[in-house]
Design a protein around this motif. Structure first.
Motif, PDB file in Angstrom:
ATOM      1  N   MET A 208       0.843  -1.182   0.000  1.00 33.18           N
ATOM      2  CA  MET A 208       0.000   0.000   0.000  1.00 33.18           C
ATOM      3  C   MET A 208       0.888   1.246   0.000  1.00 33.18           C
ATOM      4  SD  MET A 208      -3.225   0.689   0.294  1.00 33.18           S
ATOM      5  CE  MET A 208      -4.469   1.700   0.872  1.00 33.18           C
ATOM      6  N   PRO A 209       0.647   2.197  -0.909  1.00 31.97           N
ATOM      7  CA  PRO A 209       1.464   3.401  -0.951  1.00 31.97           C
ATOM      8  C   PRO A 209       1.253   4.256   0.297  1.00 31.97           C
ATOM      9  CG  PRO A 209      -0.134   3.381  -2.741  1.00 31.97           C
ATOM     10  CD  PRO A 209      -0.319   2.133  -1.961  1.00 31.97           C
ATOM     11  N   ASP A 210       2.251   5.061   0.622  1.00 32.36           N
ATOM     12  CA  ASP A 210       2.136   5.973   1.749  1.00 32.36           C
ATOM     13  C   ASP A 210       1.070   7.013   1.469  1.00 32.36           C
ATOM     14  OD1 ASP A 210       4.218   4.699   3.054  1.00 32.36           O
ATOM     15  OD2 ASP A 210       5.733   6.012   2.194  1.00 32.36           O
ATOM     16  N   VAL A 211       0.467   7.502   2.527  1.00 34.39           N
ATOM     17  CA  VAL A 211      -0.532   8.563   2.421  1.00 34.39           C
ATOM     18  C   VAL A 211       0.205   9.888   2.265  1.00 34.39           C
ATOM     19  CG1 VAL A 211      -2.388   9.746   3.655  1.00 34.39           C
ATOM     20  CG2 VAL A 211      -2.163   7.257   3.823  1.00 34.39           C
ATOM     21  N   VAL A 212      -0.328  10.761   1.452  1.00 32.46           N
ATOM     22  CA  VAL A 212       0.274  12.075   1.253  1.00 32.46           C
ATOM     23  C   VAL A 212      -0.039  12.924   2.483  1.00 32.46           C
ATOM     24  CG1 VAL A 212       0.265  14.150  -0.172  1.00 32.46           C
ATOM     25  CG2 VAL A 212       0.000  11.914  -1.242  1.00 32.46           C
ATOM     26  N   ASN A 213       0.993  13.549   3.050  1.00 27.95           N
ATOM     27  CA  ASN A 213       0.769  14.390   4.220  1.00 27.95           C
ATOM     28  C   ASN A 213       0.500  15.834   3.796  1.00 27.95           C
ATOM     29  OD1 ASN A 213       3.292  15.706   3.886  1.00 27.95           O
ATOM     30  ND2 ASN A 213       4.320  14.038   4.961  1.00 27.95           N
ATOM     31  N   ALA A 214       0.137  16.677   4.756  1.00 30.59           N
ATOM     32  CA  ALA A 214      -0.256  18.055   4.454  1.00 30.59           C
ATOM     33  C   ALA A 214       0.850  18.860   3.768  1.00 30.59           C
ATOM     34  CB  ALA A 214      -0.731  18.752   5.724  1.00 30.59           C
ATOM     35  N   PRO A 215       2.110  18.807   4.239  1.00 29.08           N
ATOM     36  CA  PRO A 215       3.160  19.562   3.527  1.00 29.08           C
ATOM     37  C   PRO A 215       3.365  19.075   2.090  1.00 29.08           C
ATOM     38  CG  PRO A 215       3.903  19.015   5.752  1.00 29.08           C
ATOM     39  CD  PRO A 215       2.615  18.267   5.511  1.00 29.08           C
ATOM     40  N   GLN A 216       3.293  17.760   1.873  1.00 26.39           N
ATOM     41  CA  GLN A 216       3.427  17.233   0.510  1.00 26.39           C
ATOM     42  C   GLN A 216       2.265  17.704  -0.358  1.00 26.39           C
ATOM     43  OE1 GLN A 216       3.564  13.107   1.698  1.00 26.39           O
ATOM     44  NE2 GLN A 216       5.733  12.944   1.147  1.00 26.39           N
ATOM     45  N   MET A 217       1.069  17.720   0.202  1.00 27.42           N
ATOM     46  CA  MET A 217      -0.115  18.183  -0.529  1.00 27.42           C
ATOM     47  C   MET A 217       0.061  19.644  -0.942  1.00 27.42           C
ATOM     48  SD  MET A 217      -3.195  17.113  -1.478  1.00 27.42           S
ATOM     49  CE  MET A 217      -3.601  15.800  -0.367  1.00 27.42           C
ATOM     50  N   ARG A 218       0.568  20.479  -0.038  1.00 29.53           N
ATOM     51  CA  ARG A 218       0.776  21.894  -0.340  1.00 29.53           C
ATOM     52  C   ARG A 218       1.780  22.052  -1.474  1.00 29.53           C
ATOM     53  NH1 ARG A 218      -2.391  25.621  -0.276  1.00 29.53           N
ATOM     54  NH2 ARG A 218      -1.528  26.045  -2.278  1.00 29.53           N
ATOM     55  N   ILE A 219       2.863  21.268  -1.432  1.00 32.79           N
ATOM     56  CA  ILE A 219       3.876  21.314  -2.488  1.00 32.79           C
ATOM     57  C   ILE A 219       3.255  20.922  -3.825  1.00 32.79           C
ATOM     58  CG2 ILE A 219       5.978  20.202  -3.362  1.00 32.79           C
ATOM     59  CD1 ILE A 219       6.892  20.034  -0.383  1.00 32.79           C
ATOM     60  N   MET A 220       2.459  19.857  -3.835  1.00 35.30           N
ATOM     61  CA  MET A 220       1.813  19.412  -5.077  1.00 35.30           C
ATOM     62  C   MET A 220       0.890  20.494  -5.628  1.00 35.30           C
ATOM     63  SD  MET A 220       1.061  15.467  -3.948  1.00 35.30           S
ATOM     64  CE  MET A 220      -0.052  15.084  -5.275  1.00 35.30           C
ATOM     65  N   LEU A 221       0.110  21.128  -4.750  1.00 30.78           N
ATOM     66  CA  LEU A 221      -0.794  22.186  -5.189  1.00 30.78           C
ATOM     67  C   LEU A 221      -0.022  23.400  -5.712  1.00 30.78           C
ATOM     68  CD1 LEU A 221      -3.428  21.964  -2.333  1.00 30.78           C
ATOM     69  CD2 LEU A 221      -3.796  21.379  -4.741  1.00 30.78           C
ATOM     70  N   ASP A 222       1.053  23.763  -5.022  1.00 26.74           N
ATOM     71  CA  ASP A 222       1.871  24.904  -5.473  1.00 26.74           C
ATOM     72  C   ASP A 222       2.510  24.630  -6.829  1.00 26.74           C
ATOM     73  OD1 ASP A 222       1.210  26.313  -3.191  1.00 26.74           O
ATOM     74  OD2 ASP A 222       3.106  25.866  -2.155  1.00 26.74           O
ATOM     75  N   LEU A 223       3.029  23.416  -7.010  1.00 21.61           N
ATOM     76  CA  LEU A 223       3.638  23.059  -8.294  1.00 21.61           C
ATOM     77  C   LEU A 223       2.611  23.076  -9.420  1.00 21.61           C
ATOM     78  CD1 LEU A 223       6.005  20.177  -7.142  1.00 21.61           C
ATOM     79  CD2 LEU A 223       6.689  22.420  -8.034  1.00 21.61           C
ATOM     80  N   GLN A 224       1.406  22.546  -9.149  1.00 21.72           N
ATOM     81  CA  GLN A 224       0.365  22.542 -10.176  1.00 21.72           C
ATOM     82  C   GLN A 224      -0.058  23.960 -10.518  1.00 21.72           C
ATOM     83  OE1 GLN A 224      -0.950  19.726 -11.894  1.00 21.72           O
ATOM     84  NE2 GLN A 224      -1.498  21.447 -13.195  1.00 21.72           N
ATOM     85  N   SER A 225      -0.194  24.797  -9.512  1.00 19.07           N
ATOM     86  CA  SER A 225      -0.566  26.190  -9.761  1.00 19.07           C
ATOM     87  C   SER A 225       0.490  26.895 -10.606  1.00 19.07           C
ATOM     88  CB  SER A 225      -0.754  26.919  -8.430  1.00 19.07           C
ATOM     89  OG  SER A 225      -1.105  28.258  -8.654  1.00 19.07           O
ATOM     90  N   ALA A 226       1.768  26.653 -10.298  1.00 19.83           N
ATOM     91  CA  ALA A 226       2.852  27.259 -11.080  1.00 19.83           C
ATOM     92  C   ALA A 226       2.812  26.787 -12.532  1.00 19.83           C
ATOM     93  CB  ALA A 226       4.200  26.931 -10.445  1.00 19.83           C
ATOM     94  N   MET A 227       2.546  25.498 -12.723  1.00 16.60           N
ATOM     95  CA  MET A 227       2.463  24.968 -14.090  1.00 16.60           C
ATOM     96  C   MET A 227       1.276  25.583 -14.833  1.00 16.60           C
ATOM     97  SD  MET A 227       3.881  23.089 -16.241  1.00 16.60           S
ATOM     98  CE  MET A 227       3.323  23.174 -17.905  1.00 16.60           C
ATOM     99  N   ASN A 228       0.126  25.645 -14.163  1.00 17.82           N
ATOM    100  CA  ASN A 228      -1.053  26.251 -14.784  1.00 17.82           C
ATOM    101  C   ASN A 228      -0.763  27.719 -15.143  1.00 17.82           C
ATOM    102  OD1 ASN A 228      -2.328  23.835 -14.336  1.00 17.82           O
ATOM    103  ND2 ASN A 228      -3.695  24.595 -12.750  1.00 17.82           N
TER     104      ASN A 228
END
Length: 76
Positions: A1-21
């Motif tokens: 089972m893959p690890d659960v994404v934690n809050a700091p990782q989620m923020r990084i993913m959202l920031d990266l997606q926003s930058a790409m958009n």
């Protein structure tokens, strides 16, 4: 089972997606693109890679399924 994404990782993913958009369209939030339609299409593709036909032996293609899930990640 893959690890659960934690809050700091989620923020990084959202920031990266926003930058790409933002690179694609600096006004991407105001543009109100049809993200929900894109989510539905990507979800259907994900289901195909998971295998949904109960009457047929299908093999899970986890890497492709994960890629489709990542494609759903549109907004921050």
């Amino acid at each position: 089972m893959p690890d659960v994404v934690n809050a700091p990782q989620m923020r990084i993913m959202l920031d990266l997606q926003s930058a790409m958009n933002h690179k694609v369209d600096a006004n991407w939030i105001q543009a109100a693109y049809p993200y929900l339609r894109a989510v539905v299409v990507e979800a259907a593709e994900a289901i195909e890679h998971h295998g949904w036909k109960w009457w047929k032996k299908q093999t899970l293609d986890l890497p492709q399924l994960q890629m489709e899930i990542v494609d759903i990640w549109p907004t921050a």
